[in-house]
Design an enzyme around this catalytic site. Structure first.
Site, PDB file in Angstrom:
ATOM      1  N   GLY A 106       1.334   6.734  24.764  1.00  0.00           N
ATOM      2  CA  GLY A 106       2.094   7.702  23.738  1.00  0.00           C
ATOM      3  C   GLY A 106       1.993   7.297  22.465  1.00  0.00           C
ATOM      4  O   GLY A 106       2.077   6.204  22.160  1.00  0.00           O
ATOM      5  N   ARG A 170      -4.052   7.620  28.393  1.00  0.00           N
ATOM      6  CA  ARG A 170      -3.020   6.716  29.351  1.00  0.00           C
ATOM      7  C   ARG A 170      -4.019   6.018  30.550  1.00  0.00           C
ATOM      8  O   ARG A 170      -3.503   5.788  31.411  1.00  0.00           O
ATOM      9  CB  ARG A 170      -2.176   7.487  30.046  1.00  0.00           C
ATOM     10  CG  ARG A 170      -1.054   8.037  28.730  1.00  0.00           C
ATOM     11  CD  ARG A 170       0.126   8.227  29.541  1.00  0.00           C
ATOM     12  NE  ARG A 170       1.094   8.467  28.521  1.00  0.00           N
ATOM     13  CZ  ARG A 170       2.148   7.820  28.120  1.00  0.00           C
ATOM     14  NH1 ARG A 170       2.137   6.384  28.425  1.00  0.00           N
ATOM     15  NH2 ARG A 170       3.037   8.359  27.192  1.00  0.00           N
ATOM     16  N   ASP A 201       2.532  -1.571  29.446  1.00  0.00           N
ATOM     17  CA  ASP A 201       1.555  -1.171  30.489  1.00  0.00           C
ATOM     18  C   ASP A 201      -0.051  -1.662  29.893  1.00  0.00           C
ATOM     19  O   ASP A 201      -0.607  -2.179  30.416  1.00  0.00           O
ATOM     20  CB  ASP A 201       1.415   0.365  31.128  1.00  0.00           C
ATOM     21  CG  ASP A 201       2.664   0.646  31.996  1.00  0.00           C
ATOM     22  OD1 ASP A 201       2.918  -0.469  32.686  1.00  0.00           O
ATOM     23  OD2 ASP A 201       3.105   1.612  31.951  1.00  0.00           O
ATOM     24  N   LYS A 225       3.564  -1.625  20.906  1.00  0.00           N
ATOM     25  CA  LYS A 225       3.756  -0.087  20.437  1.00  0.00           C
ATOM     26  C   LYS A 225       4.588   0.661  21.377  1.00  0.00           C
ATOM     27  O   LYS A 225       4.285   0.487  22.526  1.00  0.00           O
ATOM     28  CB  LYS A 225       2.543   0.538  19.996  1.00  0.00           C
ATOM     29  CG  LYS A 225       2.427   2.114  20.061  1.00  0.00           C
ATOM     30  CD  LYS A 225       1.889   2.677  21.179  1.00  0.00           C
ATOM     31  CE  LYS A 225       2.438   2.778  22.633  1.00  0.00           C
ATOM     32  NZ  LYS A 225       1.957   3.923  23.453  1.00  0.00           N
ATOM     33  N   THR A 226       5.715   1.350  20.969  1.00  0.00           N
ATOM     34  CA  THR A 226       6.198   2.302  21.925  1.00  0.00           C
ATOM     35  C   THR A 226       7.498   2.764  21.176  1.00  0.00           C
ATOM     36  O   THR A 226       8.357   2.031  20.725  1.00  0.00           O
ATOM     37  CB  THR A 226       6.565   1.857  23.180  1.00  0.00           C
ATOM     38  OG1 THR A 226       7.239   3.118  23.964  1.00  0.00           O
ATOM     39  CG2 THR A 226       7.323   0.653  23.522  1.00  0.00           C
ATOM     40  N   ASP A 228       9.746   3.844  22.430  1.00  0.00           N
ATOM     41  CA  ASP A 228      11.097   3.851  23.456  1.00  0.00           C
ATOM     42  C   ASP A 228      11.683   2.281  23.171  1.00  0.00           C
ATOM     43  O   ASP A 228      12.904   2.256  23.514  1.00  0.00           O
ATOM     44  CB  ASP A 228      10.626   3.641  24.995  1.00  0.00           C
ATOM     45  CG  ASP A 228      10.010   4.876  25.586  1.00  0.00           C
ATOM     46  OD1 ASP A 228      10.126   5.794  24.875  1.00  0.00           O
ATOM     47  OD2 ASP A 228       9.889   5.078  26.717  1.00  0.00           O
TER      48      ASP A 228
HETATM   49  P1  FBP Z   1       4.572   4.598  25.855  1.00  0.00           P
HETATM   50  O1  FBP Z   1       5.511   4.015  26.813  1.00  0.00           O
HETATM   51  O2  FBP Z   1       3.364   4.938  26.110  1.00  0.00           O
HETATM   52  O3  FBP Z   1       4.869   4.415  24.310  1.00  0.00           O
HETATM   53  O4  FBP Z   1       5.195   6.419  25.619  1.00  0.00           O
HETATM   54  C1  FBP Z   1       6.359   6.621  25.732  1.00  0.00           C
HETATM   55  C2  FBP Z   1       6.721   8.133  25.877  1.00  0.00           C
HETATM   56  O5  FBP Z   1       6.922   8.925  24.739  1.00  0.00           O
HETATM   57  C3  FBP Z   1       8.208   8.313  26.609  1.00  0.00           C
HETATM   58  O6  FBP Z   1       9.268   8.280  25.873  1.00  0.00           O
HETATM   59  C4  FBP Z   1       7.760   9.386  27.210  1.00  0.00           C
HETATM   60  O7  FBP Z   1       8.643   9.424  28.512  1.00  0.00           O
HETATM   61  C5  FBP Z   1       6.543   9.616  27.704  1.00  0.00           C
HETATM   62  O8  FBP Z   1       5.893   8.622  26.644  1.00  0.00           O
HETATM   63  C6  FBP Z   1       5.906  10.598  27.691  1.00  0.00           C
HETATM   64  O9  FBP Z   1       4.711  10.624  28.255  1.00  0.00           O
HETATM   65  P2  FBP Z   1       3.409  11.736  27.945  1.00  0.00           P
HETATM   66  O10 FBP Z   1       2.716  11.579  26.647  1.00  0.00           O
HETATM   67  O11 FBP Z   1       2.515  11.369  29.150  1.00  0.00           O
HETATM   68  O12 FBP Z   1       3.900  12.994  28.218  1.00  0.00           O
END
Ligand code: FBP
Length: 694
Positions: A106, A170, A201, A225-226, A228
């Site tokens: 993300g 992803r 990941d 990066k994230t 979260d």
């Molecule tokens: P990453 O772990 O890849 O940084 O993504 C985090 C996130 O934004 C989460 O907070 C959320 O649950 C998820 O991605 C949403 O995923 P998608 O972009 O596939 O809807």
């Protein structure tokens, strides 16, 4: 169009003011693009070198040792000035190099600055060096789809949010074939190094690539990066090496601005509970930061719910010589009761409104739901392995999926068969609303993560809350407190003696907020109370003012649901993230140039002042452990969860009652303001980091 009108329109369209206000490039963008992030001091040294830091120790996983033998012994590395640079070192820096970069997972604010830092540093040492950006994440690497990153491309994205420069994806590089194709791409481009900007990941992927590319001499560096915030690194001795991943601060600030706007709306209109679901699928760091930023009335932290034990039930079972396993962990029902309690308490203090923050992954903190998620992961994975078809293709509609589960549960009758899905699971599952059953059965992402962002977690919780509040209302336990001074004044205005009525109507006549007695749940029961206290006769009408007071105390529970996720992760980066990510880009270049591979670029001391920031390389393989993914155990980087013993959480626990304002105290909402690029209002780092650094 009449020629005259056409002329007027042309005049309007060509007017400089029209051009100015309709341009894609506004003042904010110009300011952002021209901002130069601060560089950590070490980067003003002509050359750098790496110093191993064996004092930072990690216990590593046996499986990681087995599958990542060439990078498992990496140490934490510090970048130090290379003043005594040898000829070899100079050559390494001045050499014409090709480096590749990709985003994965993300988006997170600041990603473009990692590329800017990398680009600036590559070109600083050799203007003929080249940077290639793989398009759409790992797909670009596997399929050899890339762009060469140029000065004008970098300049257009400096300090800007999103990952739109080269996009993201992803895809997991999870087969030999994909590994081989990735290697071919890098070899064909004559890359010295590859920088993978991604979450847990993707950094896991980076480690596997580093192992595979080692022989080809291509270095692979990860970048944390994230939004979260669940990539944090501490040594076994609890030394913080990386306090937070990039993007967290900006996303939290963006969410907080919106949540804080809701606090001002709800405090004005006093009729809604705003339910704010905030991204963060496993860890609740974002919720905790938003709680500090906004002082919302209730913020639920998944890690705390997961840690819950019902001591009363444990004791009771003990008395009967038993162990109550269901007393460990919170149930959905219990959680809904907790939320109701808060709503009822605030209402009693005259506030039938408020703002609540729930982490997106809250349901995973509930034992009973987590068990279902893990079992379903396993069932789907087993099905995919045994059959020639994918589970979701074989059972496209919910009923078919449910029938498959039922068949598994029925298999229980067979003595030799002990199926993973039993009748109890089936019962629990069938009690869940259909939209949630569908949610639990949605496809996992490529890394095997449950996709919480696709499930209306807040709805299942709030539906249960509404149901229970109705019961409490019928029992007369959910009422809005009436301010005593208000009661007195309107009674006097209506020529009624307040003191004469107060004992008949209210259960707490001396308190600041008066609560109508539990037995009074309708105008009829109210009239009855007045009659039995000889305040009116059976044939008299209920005094209008008394009826009005009752109506005011009668709560309607009205909610507005909000999801804060994609908006905040697309926000422009804060100063903190601009500086952090730019320096991560510089660090990645210096790690590659100094020959490191299988390392994650990191900045130590992020929780402290900028002058103390220190670029380091962190051994990715040592951060890995085995985790359940799609029903199998897989080696991945361990996620950092909210530490319930941290300063931040302890302070939160102490302050949350104030923020709840369930007594007669005022709401204590905080206004963090927008993510501002200029000005001084913005904190220079996340509040949670500041607290943990004390
Ligand atoms: P990453 O772990 O890849 O940084 O993504 C985090 C996130 O934004 C989460 O907070 C959320 O649950 C998820 O991605 C949403 O995923 P998608 O972009 O596939 O809807």
């Amino acid at each position: 169009m009449e020629p005259q009108n056409r002329k007027a329109l042309e005049f309007l369209l060509n007017h400089p003011k029209t051009n100015h206000v309709t341009s894609d490039v506004n003042t904010e963008t110009i300011e952002r693009r021209s901002f130069s992030p601060k560089k950590i001091k070490i980067f003003s040294s002509k050359y750098t070198k790496l110093k191993d830091c064996p004092e930072y120790k990690f216990k590593h996983d046996r499986e990681a040792e087995k599958v990542l033998p060439d990078i498992i012994n990496n140490q934490v590395q510090r970048l130090v000035p290379g003043g005594d640079a040898t000829k070899k070192c100079k050559q390494a820096f001045l050499k014409r190099r090709n480096i590749g970069v990709l985003f994965s997972g993300g988006p997170a604010p600041g990603g473009h600055n990692v590329i800017s830092g990398l680009y600036d540093e590559i070109k600083k040492y050799n203007s003929e060096s080249r940077l290639f950006g793989f398009l759409m994440g790992s797909d670009g690497l596997i399929e050899s789809k890339y762009v060469e990153i140029t000065q004008s491309l970098v300049d257009a994205y400096r300090n800007m949010g999103g990952f739109s420069m080269i996009k993201t994806g992803r895809t997991k590089i999870d087969s030999d074939h994909k590994m081989e194709l990735s290697l071919q791409t890098c070899v064909a481009l004559e890359l010295d190094g590859l920088v993978v900007i991604g979450g847990d990941d993707s950094n896991t992927n980076a480690a596997f690539l580093a192992q595979r590319f080692k022989r080809a001499g291509i270095k692979v560096i990860g970048v944390p990066k994230t939004i979260d915030g669940d990539i944090q690194v501490q040594t076994d001795d609890k030394e913080i090496l990386l306090a937070i991943s990039f993007g967290f601060h900006s996303a939290a600030r963006a969410f907080s601005q919106n949540i804080s706007n809701l606090t001002s709306d709800t405090g004005s209109d006093v009729k809604y509970w705003h339910i704010c679901k905030v991204m963060g699928r496993v860890a609740s760091h974002l919720t905790l930061e938003c709680a500090f930023q906004t002082h919302a009335n209730l913020s639920l932290i998944g890690e705390e719910l997961a840690d819950y034990t019902d001591l009363k039930r444990i004791e009771k079972a003990k008395e009967n010589g038993m162990i109550d396993y269901t007393a460990y962990g919170m149930t959905l029902r219990h959680l809904s009761r907790l939320i109701c309690d808060v709503i009822v308490r605030r209402a009693a203090a005259g506030k039938n409104f408020g703002v609540m923050i729930l982490p997106e992954g809250i349901l995973e903190s509930l034992n009973e739901i987590q068990v279902l998620i893990i079992k379903l992961n396993k069932i789907i994975a087993d099905y995919n392995r045994i059959h020639d078809n994918d589970f979701h293709t074989s059972f496209p509609i919910l009923n078919d999926k449910l029938e498959h589960l039922r068949r598994l549960a029925r298999g229980m009758g067979d003595r030799d068969n002990f199926p993973i899905w039993n009748l109890r699971d089936d019962d629990l599952f069938n009690q869940l609303p259909i939209f949630f059953q569908e949610g639990l059965l949605t496809e996992r992402d490529t890394h095997g993560n449950f996709q919480f962002s696709q499930v209306k977690t807040e709805k299942i919780i709030m539906d249960m809350v509404k149901e229970y509040l109705n019961i409490l209302k019928e029992q007369g336990k959910y009422k809005i407190g009436i301010e005593r001074s208000y009661y007195k004044s309107i009674m006097k205005n209506a020529k009624l003696v307040p003191n004469k009525f107060v004992n008949a109507i209210f259960e707490n006549p001396d308190d600041k907020y008066l609560l109508i007695k539990e037995s009074i749940i309708s105008l009829k029961t109210l009239k009855q109370a007045l009659i039995s206290n000889d305040l009116i006769g059976p044939d008299d009408a209920l005094p209008e003012t008394v009826a009005r007071i009752f109506m005011k105390s009668d709560p309607k529970f009205k909610t507005q649901a909000h999801f804060y996720g994609y908006d905040g992760r697309g926000s422009d980066p804060t100063h903190f993230d601009c500086n952090y990510t730019y320096n991560l880009g510089l660090t990645a270049f210096h790690l590659i140039t100094n020959g490191a591979t299988g390392q994650m670029a990191g900045i130590k001391n992020l929780e402290k002042k900028f002058d103390t920031w220190e670029p380091i390389g962190i051994p990715i393989a040592k951060l890995m452990h085995l985790e359940e993914r799609k029903g199998n155990l897989e080696l991945v980087i361990e996620k950092s969860l909210v530490d319930l013993n941290s300063n931040t959480f302890r302070v939160f626990k102490e302050l949350r009652d104030e923020w709840l304002a369930a007594e007669s105290n005022q709401d204590r909402y905080r206004r963090p303001g927008p993510v501002r690029f200029t000005g001084t209002a913005e904190e220079d780092r996340p509040i949670t980091l500041t607290l943990n650094s004390i």
